[in-house]
Design a protein around this motif. Structure first.
Motif, PDB file in Angstrom:
ATOM      1  N   VAL A  16       0.972  -1.166   0.114  1.00  0.00           N
ATOM      2  CA  VAL A  16       0.015  -0.124   0.146  1.00  0.00           C
ATOM      3  C   VAL A  16       0.901   1.422   0.095  1.00  0.00           C
ATOM      4  CG1 VAL A  16      -1.900  -1.163   1.192  1.00  0.00           C
ATOM      5  CG2 VAL A  16      -0.316   0.116   2.578  1.00  0.00           C
ATOM      6  N   GLY A  17       0.360   2.342  -0.213  1.00  0.00           N
ATOM      7  CA  GLY A  17       0.866   3.712  -0.230  1.00  0.00           C
ATOM      8  C   GLY A  17       1.603   4.175  -1.351  1.00  0.00           C
ATOM      9  N   ALA A  18       1.020   3.435  -2.534  1.00  0.00           N
ATOM     10  CA  ALA A  18       1.814   4.019  -3.935  1.00  0.00           C
ATOM     11  C   ALA A  18       0.973   5.260  -4.432  1.00  0.00           C
ATOM     12  CB  ALA A  18       1.474   3.013  -4.894  1.00  0.00           C
ATOM     13  N   SER A  19       1.477   6.141  -5.096  1.00  0.00           N
ATOM     14  CA  SER A  19       0.604   7.047  -5.675  1.00  0.00           C
ATOM     15  C   SER A  19       0.218   6.737  -7.151  1.00  0.00           C
ATOM     16  CB  SER A  19       1.558   8.491  -5.821  1.00  0.00           C
ATOM     17  OG  SER A  19       2.849   8.392  -6.661  1.00  0.00           O
ATOM     18  N   VAL A  20      -1.175   7.341  -7.493  1.00  0.00           N
ATOM     19  CA  VAL A  20      -1.656   7.051  -8.569  1.00  0.00           C
ATOM     20  C   VAL A  20      -2.093   8.074  -9.381  1.00  0.00           C
ATOM     21  CG1 VAL A  20      -3.917   5.986  -9.681  1.00  0.00           C
ATOM     22  CG2 VAL A  20      -2.756   4.964  -7.648  1.00  0.00           C
ATOM     23  N   GLY A  24      11.122   2.682  -4.461  1.00  0.00           N
ATOM     24  CA  GLY A  24      11.783   1.312  -4.387  1.00  0.00           C
ATOM     25  C   GLY A  24      11.201   0.163  -5.124  1.00  0.00           C
ATOM     26  N   TYR A  25      10.077   0.767  -6.074  1.00  0.00           N
ATOM     27  CA  TYR A  25       9.358  -0.081  -6.701  1.00  0.00           C
ATOM     28  C   TYR A  25       9.415   0.230  -8.162  1.00  0.00           C
ATOM     29  CZ  TYR A  25       8.105  -2.513  -2.316  1.00  0.00           C
ATOM     30  OH  TYR A  25       7.917  -3.134  -1.172  1.00  0.00           O
ATOM     31  N   LYS A  26       9.350  -0.647  -9.022  1.00  0.00           N
ATOM     32  CA  LYS A  26       9.015  -0.537 -10.574  1.00  0.00           C
ATOM     33  C   LYS A  26       7.808   0.376 -10.736  1.00  0.00           C
ATOM     34  CE  LYS A  26      11.796  -4.299 -12.148  1.00  0.00           C
ATOM     35  NZ  LYS A  26      11.620  -5.790 -13.165  1.00  0.00           N
ATOM     36  N   THR A  27       7.897   1.379 -11.564  1.00  0.00           N
ATOM     37  CA  THR A  27       6.784   1.847 -11.943  1.00  0.00           C
ATOM     38  C   THR A  27       5.894   1.190 -12.677  1.00  0.00           C
ATOM     39  OG1 THR A  27       7.783   4.021 -12.149  1.00  0.00           O
ATOM     40  CG2 THR A  27       5.739   4.122 -13.453  1.00  0.00           C
ATOM     41  N   ASN A  52     -11.910  -2.578 -12.514  1.00  0.00           N
ATOM     42  CA  ASN A  52     -12.575  -1.925 -11.364  1.00  0.00           C
ATOM     43  C   ASN A  52     -13.008  -3.021 -10.261  1.00  0.00           C
ATOM     44  OD1 ASN A  52     -13.013   0.155  -9.722  1.00  0.00           O
ATOM     45  ND2 ASN A  52     -15.083   0.833 -10.855  1.00  0.00           N
ATOM     46  N   PRO A  53     -12.212  -3.043  -9.290  1.00  0.00           N
ATOM     47  CA  PRO A  53     -11.132  -2.303  -8.796  1.00  0.00           C
ATOM     48  C   PRO A  53      -9.946  -2.902  -9.556  1.00  0.00           C
ATOM     49  CG  PRO A  53     -11.675  -3.919  -7.179  1.00  0.00           C
ATOM     50  CD  PRO A  53     -12.640  -4.045  -8.345  1.00  0.00           C
ATOM     51  N   LEU A  54      -9.022  -1.976  -9.587  1.00  0.00           N
ATOM     52  CA  LEU A  54      -7.713  -2.150  -9.961  1.00  0.00           C
ATOM     53  C   LEU A  54      -6.750  -2.841  -9.010  1.00  0.00           C
ATOM     54  CD1 LEU A  54      -5.306  -2.016 -12.481  1.00  0.00           C
ATOM     55  CD2 LEU A  54      -5.166   0.319 -12.188  1.00  0.00           C
ATOM     56  N   ILE A  55      -6.316  -3.839  -9.042  1.00  0.00           N
ATOM     57  CA  ILE A  55      -5.409  -4.635  -7.908  1.00  0.00           C
ATOM     58  C   ILE A  55      -3.986  -4.723  -8.789  1.00  0.00           C
ATOM     59  CG2 ILE A  55      -5.155  -6.260  -6.369  1.00  0.00           C
ATOM     60  CD1 ILE A  55      -8.176  -6.594  -6.266  1.00  0.00           C
ATOM     61  N   VAL A  56      -2.978  -4.118  -8.303  1.00  0.00           N
ATOM     62  CA  VAL A  56      -1.772  -4.360  -8.556  1.00  0.00           C
ATOM     63  C   VAL A  56      -0.815  -4.822  -7.606  1.00  0.00           C
ATOM     64  CG1 VAL A  56       0.094  -3.250  -9.865  1.00  0.00           C
ATOM     65  CG2 VAL A  56      -2.153  -2.458 -10.360  1.00  0.00           C
ATOM     66  N   LYS A  57       0.032  -5.579  -8.013  1.00  0.00           N
ATOM     67  CA  LYS A  57       1.359  -6.051  -7.068  1.00  0.00           C
ATOM     68  C   LYS A  57       2.567  -5.539  -7.684  1.00  0.00           C
ATOM     69  CE  LYS A  57       3.457  -9.956  -4.906  1.00  0.00           C
ATOM     70  NZ  LYS A  57       3.863  -9.325  -3.573  1.00  0.00           N
ATOM     71  N   LEU A  58       3.079  -4.639  -6.877  1.00  0.00           N
ATOM     72  CA  LEU A  58       4.466  -3.786  -7.388  1.00  0.00           C
ATOM     73  C   LEU A  58       5.566  -4.699  -7.364  1.00  0.00           C
ATOM     74  CD1 LEU A  58       3.564  -0.187  -5.895  1.00  0.00           C
ATOM     75  CD2 LEU A  58       3.340  -1.147  -8.294  1.00  0.00           C
ATOM     76  N   GLU A  59       6.531  -4.441  -8.113  1.00  0.00           N
ATOM     77  CA  GLU A  59       7.743  -5.130  -8.059  1.00  0.00           C
ATOM     78  C   GLU A  59       8.917  -4.363  -7.744  1.00  0.00           C
ATOM     79  OE1 GLU A  59       8.774  -7.339 -11.682  1.00  0.00           O
ATOM     80  OE2 GLU A  59       6.854  -7.433 -12.466  1.00  0.00           O
ATOM     81  N   LYS A  60       9.697  -4.879  -6.671  1.00  0.00           N
ATOM     82  CA  LYS A  60      10.767  -4.138  -6.051  1.00  0.00           C
ATOM     83  C   LYS A  60      11.715  -3.888  -7.433  1.00  0.00           C
ATOM     84  CE  LYS A  60      10.779  -5.505  -1.116  1.00  0.00           C
ATOM     85  NZ  LYS A  60      11.637  -4.694  -0.324  1.00  0.00           N
ATOM     86  N   GLU A  61      12.452  -2.926  -7.251  1.00  0.00           N
ATOM     87  CA  GLU A  61      13.302  -2.458  -8.195  1.00  0.00           C
ATOM     88  C   GLU A  61      14.646  -3.101  -7.872  1.00  0.00           C
ATOM     89  OE1 GLU A  61      13.885   1.844  -7.655  1.00  0.00           O
ATOM     90  OE2 GLU A  61      12.871   2.287  -9.546  1.00  0.00           O
TER      91      GLU A  61
END
Length: 138
Positions: free
Chosen positions: A38-42, A73-76, A120-129
């Motif tokens: 959590v805590g990513a900007s959109v 710290g995560y890929k865009t 909708n909802p958009l659910i994304v698992k971010l990958e670490k850089e």
């Protein structure tokens, strides 16, 4: 006779003012974004944004747009959101056809009220850089 004309005029005015889906569903949808972590900007290509996920953004139902999600710290992550005719919107359109509301059907079709944003909802698992390996000092 006068009463019949009045009822017909009121019915025509009501049909001209709105479509079923436009009244029952509205022309906007709440677009939800969830990320792990959590805590990513959109930010959307239309300029809508939220500072930290999970979040909700009120968007026009007929929108198509790109979404960019960033977190240090995560890929865009970038993706595309489109729209489709929803079950509720299709039912409202059928109601327009059955009742003879050609004007209501036109309003619903042009306003986007019979559509839903997808996904909708958009659910994304971010990958670490990946952090570059540090060269050993000799």
């Amino acid at each position: 006779m006068k009463k019949l004309v009045l009822v017909a005029a009121a019915g025509a005015a009501l049909a001209a003012l709105s479509g079923c889906a436009t009244i029952t569903r509205g022309t906007n949808d709440v677009f939800v974004v969830e990320t792990d972590p959590v805590g990513a900007s959109v930010k959307t290509s239309h300029g809508y944004f939220c500072d930290a996920t999970p979040c909700s953004i009120k968007m026009p139902r007929k929108s198509e747009f790109d979404v960019t999600i960033t977190k240090a710290g995560y890929k865009t992550w970038t993706g595309h959101v489109t729209n489709k005719i929803s079950g509720g919107g299709g039912a409202a359109m059928a109601g327009n056809v059955l009742v003879g509301g050609i004007i209501g059907a036109a309003v619903d079709g042009s306003s986007g009220a019979m559509k839903d944003l997808v996904p909708n909802p958009l659910i994304v698992k971010l990958e670490k850089e990946e952090t570059p390996a540090v060269a050993a000092v000799q």
